[in-house]
Scaffold this motif. Structure first.
Motif, PDB file in Angstrom:
ATOM      1  N   ASP A 161      28.391  17.785  76.315  1.00 43.63           N
ATOM      2  CA  ASP A 161      28.443  16.774  77.368  1.00 43.63           C
ATOM      3  C   ASP A 161      28.458  17.410  78.752  1.00 43.63           C
ATOM      4  O   ASP A 161      28.523  16.703  79.747  1.00 43.63           O
ATOM      5  CB  ASP A 161      29.708  15.907  77.208  1.00 43.63           C
ATOM      6  CG  ASP A 161      29.709  15.118  75.911  1.00 43.63           C
ATOM      7  OD1 ASP A 161      28.623  14.683  75.499  1.00 43.63           O
ATOM      8  OD2 ASP A 161      30.789  14.950  75.308  1.00 43.63           O
ATOM      9  N   ASP A 162      28.421  18.752  78.819  1.00 46.48           N
ATOM     10  CA  ASP A 162      28.504  19.475  80.087  1.00 46.48           C
ATOM     11  C   ASP A 162      27.098  19.764  80.605  1.00 46.48           C
ATOM     12  O   ASP A 162      26.335  20.483  79.953  1.00 46.48           O
ATOM     13  CB  ASP A 162      29.279  20.791  79.875  1.00 46.48           C
ATOM     14  CG  ASP A 162      29.537  21.528  81.176  1.00 46.48           C
ATOM     15  OD1 ASP A 162      28.548  21.886  81.860  1.00 46.48           O
ATOM     16  OD2 ASP A 162      30.704  21.750  81.508  1.00 46.48           O
ATOM     17  N   HIS A 185      25.874  21.699  82.981  1.00 46.15           N
ATOM     18  CA  HIS A 185      25.552  23.111  83.191  1.00 46.15           C
ATOM     19  C   HIS A 185      25.307  23.812  81.860  1.00 46.15           C
ATOM     20  O   HIS A 185      24.331  24.574  81.721  1.00 46.15           O
ATOM     21  CB  HIS A 185      26.688  23.806  83.939  1.00 46.15           C
ATOM     22  CG  HIS A 185      26.492  25.280  84.085  1.00 46.15           C
ATOM     23  ND1 HIS A 185      25.535  25.835  84.911  1.00 46.15           N
ATOM     24  CD2 HIS A 185      27.105  26.341  83.474  1.00 46.15           C
ATOM     25  CE1 HIS A 185      25.573  27.153  84.827  1.00 46.15           C
ATOM     26  NE2 HIS A 185      26.512  27.490  83.958  1.00 46.15           N
ATOM     27  N   LEU A 186      26.139  23.558  80.876  1.00 46.14           N
ATOM     28  CA  LEU A 186      25.945  24.184  79.565  1.00 46.14           C
ATOM     29  C   LEU A 186      24.677  23.658  78.900  1.00 46.14           C
ATOM     30  O   LEU A 186      23.996  24.404  78.179  1.00 46.14           O
ATOM     31  CB  LEU A 186      27.158  23.931  78.679  1.00 46.14           C
ATOM     32  CG  LEU A 186      28.457  24.626  79.114  1.00 46.14           C
ATOM     33  CD1 LEU A 186      29.563  24.372  78.103  1.00 46.14           C
ATOM     34  CD2 LEU A 186      28.237  26.120  79.297  1.00 46.14           C
ATOM     35  N   TYR A 231      38.378  12.678  78.304  1.00 48.18           N
ATOM     36  CA  TYR A 231      37.301  13.653  78.151  1.00 48.18           C
ATOM     37  C   TYR A 231      37.374  14.770  79.186  1.00 48.18           C
ATOM     38  O   TYR A 231      36.836  15.853  78.968  1.00 48.18           O
ATOM     39  CB  TYR A 231      35.950  12.950  78.221  1.00 48.18           C
ATOM     40  CG  TYR A 231      35.635  12.184  76.956  1.00 48.18           C
ATOM     41  CD1 TYR A 231      35.114  12.828  75.844  1.00 48.18           C
ATOM     42  CD2 TYR A 231      35.894  10.824  76.870  1.00 48.18           C
ATOM     43  CE1 TYR A 231      34.834  12.133  74.679  1.00 48.18           C
ATOM     44  CE2 TYR A 231      35.614  10.115  75.710  1.00 48.18           C
ATOM     45  CZ  TYR A 231      35.094  10.776  74.610  1.00 48.18           C
ATOM     46  OH  TYR A 231      34.833  10.090  73.459  1.00 48.18           O
ATOM     47  N   THR A 232      38.013  14.526  80.311  1.00 43.48           N
ATOM     48  CA  THR A 232      38.190  15.560  81.321  1.00 43.48           C
ATOM     49  C   THR A 232      39.650  15.568  81.753  1.00 43.48           C
ATOM     50  O   THR A 232      40.326  14.517  81.724  1.00 43.48           O
ATOM     51  CB  THR A 232      37.298  15.319  82.552  1.00 43.48           C
ATOM     52  OG1 THR A 232      37.610  14.023  83.106  1.00 43.48           O
ATOM     53  CG2 THR A 232      35.827  15.353  82.170  1.00 43.48           C
ATOM     54  N   MET A 282      32.713  18.742  73.287  1.00 50.28           N
ATOM     55  CA  MET A 282      32.532  18.424  74.694  1.00 50.28           C
ATOM     56  C   MET A 282      31.558  19.377  75.391  1.00 50.28           C
ATOM     57  O   MET A 282      31.079  19.081  76.485  1.00 50.28           O
ATOM     58  CB  MET A 282      33.870  18.418  75.418  1.00 50.28           C
ATOM     59  CG  MET A 282      34.590  19.745  75.465  1.00 50.28           C
ATOM     60  SD  MET A 282      36.170  19.616  76.375  1.00 50.28           S
ATOM     61  CE  MET A 282      37.065  18.479  75.325  1.00 50.28           C
ATOM     62  N   ALA A 283      31.221  20.520  74.757  1.00 50.71           N
ATOM     63  CA  ALA A 283      30.236  21.422  75.361  1.00 50.71           C
ATOM     64  C   ALA A 283      28.879  20.747  75.483  1.00 50.71           C
ATOM     65  O   ALA A 283      28.104  21.062  76.390  1.00 50.71           O
ATOM     66  CB  ALA A 283      30.117  22.696  74.520  1.00 50.71           C
ATOM     67  N   LEU A 320      36.045  26.042  77.349  1.00 50.92           N
ATOM     68  CA  LEU A 320      36.477  24.657  77.190  1.00 50.92           C
ATOM     69  C   LEU A 320      37.651  24.578  76.217  1.00 50.92           C
ATOM     70  O   LEU A 320      37.818  25.459  75.372  1.00 50.92           O
ATOM     71  CB  LEU A 320      35.314  23.804  76.671  1.00 50.92           C
ATOM     72  CG  LEU A 320      34.128  23.649  77.616  1.00 50.92           C
ATOM     73  CD1 LEU A 320      33.002  22.901  76.914  1.00 50.92           C
ATOM     74  CD2 LEU A 320      34.538  22.904  78.884  1.00 50.92           C
TER      75      LEU A 320
END
Length: 636
Positions: free
Chosen positions: A127-128, A130-131, A373-374, A124-125, A345
């Protein structure tokens, strides 16, 4: 005071970061680079002293005329020339050793970034947003579009020469004038230097905040100058639109940067210039007072003037160090921020001691599995109960958004469920090491990667941890029906599958499908026991898709297979068919059983079949008529 302490800590942390980066450089290279930079700092001072001595002795030599005086003068001139010549000769080696430092550090950091993005960080990182910005800043540095961590390390070493020269020049002013003048000019140089670097650091932080705007402008530039969308851009006449859009996005990005640059760098420049003027005036005044009393010799005057000029120039921009350390550390900070953000995460549950070898032997079970996912988002999988018997084929069908691809992500343990559990032969999947479990899979995704590598590499990547000879690769190609594709390539398995390379060849969609299947079959031959097809034929017509799945099911008979598809006719031969709706199982059974039940599956199957029997559609060719006949006969 608090602000000053904070800035001092930040500056100390940056020097510590550079010191840590230098640990990645071989000790011999690191020691040689440090010694070289010390020499490059001392040689200009040697030149200053030698030239000052020569100036003092010229009148005596001319007036005396003795050979000894001239010989001494020539000796001093030789020392000055040697110092100047050595400085010019060693300067290129500073750049060469700096490049060696860059390569050693960047090789290590690049590997750490790859490991962080592709192995350590949870899925999931990626999909972020900001990351992804942090990842893009770091990746841009390694693409040489900006300074990298290796540049920061090399720039830090280059500063040794500058600070060696600073210390030596302060000592010379103290000798030639007095200690007070040395303190004044030394402090002035440091204030200008730290102020200038502080302004550059503030601008660097501001510039780092423009990452999202820059990424948007860079995307359009890469899209317009690459080959990925070239055909569509040409056919749709998008050149002028893309030029105007790129100009607008780039102008918006640059305008923000220029405004920030004037705001952050303008006023400090004026203040620092006044500081330099004041410090220089005090030092020159003390120099004049010393000379007015008659106690200042020509030697000391010459040394003082040249040393003061060295110190006054210390506050300016250093081309070999400043951008490199400032923006190279921004890239390093981006790497750290990505890793830290990824660690925050939800991570995969720690694995225990259950070995993955030979699994599954009986079944994989989803038991009341829930996943979103969240934390505050909707559940994509909601109360899923499903059994995948080992050695059988299971097809999962459903409309878009039913949770089919998420099911694959949970099965392959890219994500862990947020509720319920998945078991393998009765063992919780979380007890099995994720990387070992990944090796049990041969997967063909809908958007599987078409690597611009040789055909051999494209197949061998199914099991990259094992050596693969050509015989095994050709066997996988033969079983996948790709043998004729390989035979037509000019260099066989060694042909690069891209027109972007000399003698490279591109493949059609169907040919790439066969290469992808060969990659999966090679993984099975190398030990994978579960094969997953996640809508890999979405771009094929129905006839080609039916043929692909029929071949696939024949080749994988006896394996544990999972087929994801939105076309119901393609999966009718699977041992069991599961209909997903709203993240849970709506129906389950064989093709015939589900048709007889007259439920959701039968309804959607008939709706898809009507496309080929509706007279308003274009007349299908002979092959499509065969597929239509198969579908309608089965449906009836």
């Amino acid at each position: 005071m608090t602000v000053l302490i904070s800035k001092a800590r930040r500056r100390a942390r940056r020097w510590l970061d550079i010191a840590v980066l230098l640990r990645h450089v071989p000790p011999g290279t690191r020691a040689l680079a440090m010694l070289l930079n010390v020499l490059l700092g001392l040689l200009p001072l040697t030149f200053v002293v030698a030239m000052s001595v020569m100036l003092e002795r010229v009148p005596d030599a001319v007036g005396d005329g003795r050979a000894g005086a001239w010989a001494a003068l020539v000796t001093v001139l030789g020392i000055a020339g040697a110092a100047f010549g050595a400085q010019q000769a060693l300067a290129p080696f500073q750049a060469a050793l700096g490049e060696a430092v860059v390569r050693h550090v960047d090789q290590r950091c690049r590997g750490e970034l790859m490991r962080a993005a592709l192995a350590d960080a949870p899925a999931m990182a990626l999909d972020d947003p900001h990351l992804l910005d942090r990842l893009d800043v770091a990746r841009e540095a390694f693409d040489r579009a900006s300074a990298s961590p290796g540049d920061a390390a090399a720039g830090g070493l280059a500063l040794i020469a500058r600070y060696t020269q600073l210390a030596g020049a302060v000592a010379l002013v103290g000798y030639a004038v007095d200690p007070a003048a040395a303190v004044v000019i030394g402090v002035t140089a440091l204030v200008i230097r730290f102020g200038q670097r502080g302004s550059l650091g503030a601008f660097g932080d501001f510039y780092d905040g423009l990452a999202a705007d820059k990424r948007k402008a860079t995307y359009l530039k890469n899209l317009a100058t690459g080959t990925h969308a070239a055909k569509e851009i040409r056919l749709l006449g998008l050149v002028e639109w893309m030029r105007a859009r790129h100009r607008a996005d780039t102008t918006a990005y640059l305008s923000r940067m220029w405004r920030g640059r004037r705001r952050i760098l303008g006023r400090p420049f004026v203040v620092l210039a006044l500081v330099g003027l004041a410090g220089g005036a005090v030092t020159v005044t003390r120099l004049a007072l010393a000379g007015d009393g008659g106690g200042l010799s020509l030697l000391r005057l010459s040394i003082a003037l040249q040393a003061v000029l060295i110190l006054m120039r210390f506050g300016v921009y250093f081309p070999e160090a400043d951008v490199q350390t400032q923006y190279g550390l921004i890239a390093l900070d981006a790497m750290k921020a990505f890793r830290a953000g990824a660690r925050d995460l939800p991570a995969l549950a720690p694995s225990r001691s259950v070995p993955a070898t030979g699994l599954p032997r009986t079944a994989i079970r989803f038991e009341n599995v829930r996943f979103g996912y969240t934390p505050d988002g909707p559940a994509v999988i909601d109360g899923l109960d499903l059994e995948l018997p080992a050695g059988t084929s299971t097809a999962v069908v459903g409309l878009n958004g039913a949770g089919k691809t998420t099911l694959v992500k949970l099965l392959t343990r890219l994500y862990d469920p947020t509720g319920g559990r998945i078991t393998v032969d009765g063992h919780p999947l979380t007890d099995i090491d994720a990387r070992e479990w990944h090796r049990r899979f041969a997967v063909i995704f809908q958007d599987y990667v078409r690597y611009e590598l040789s055909a051999a590499d494209n197949i061998a990547l199914g099991a990259p941890h094992l050596p693969a000879d050509d015989d095994r690769l050709l066997d996988a190609a033969r079983r996948a029906g790709a043998e004729d594709v390989i035979d037509r390539l000019p260099q066989g398995l060694r042909t690069v599958l891209s027109r972007q390379y000399h003698q490279g060849r591109d493949l059609s969609g169907g040919q790439w499908q066969r290469i992808g299947l060969a990659r999966a079959l090679h993984a099975v031959h190398s030990g994978a026991s579960v094969m997953v097809l996640d809508e890999p034929t979405a771009q094929l017509d129905v006839r080609a898709e039916v043929a692909f799945f029929d071949r696939f099911l024949d080749l994988t008979r006896g394996l544990t297979t999972l087929i994801i598809s939105h076309r119901f006719s393609s999966v009718r031969r699977a041992d069991q068919i599961v209909v997903l709706d709203g993240g849970r199982v709506a129906e389950r059974g064989t093709h015939d059983e589900l048709l007889a039940a007259g439920g959701r599956y039968a309804e959607l199957f008939r709706l898809q079949a009507e496309r080929f029997t509706d007279g308003t559609d274009q007349q299908p060719d002979h092959h499509d008529q065969l597929v239509t006949t198969t579908m309608t006969d089965t449906a009836s």
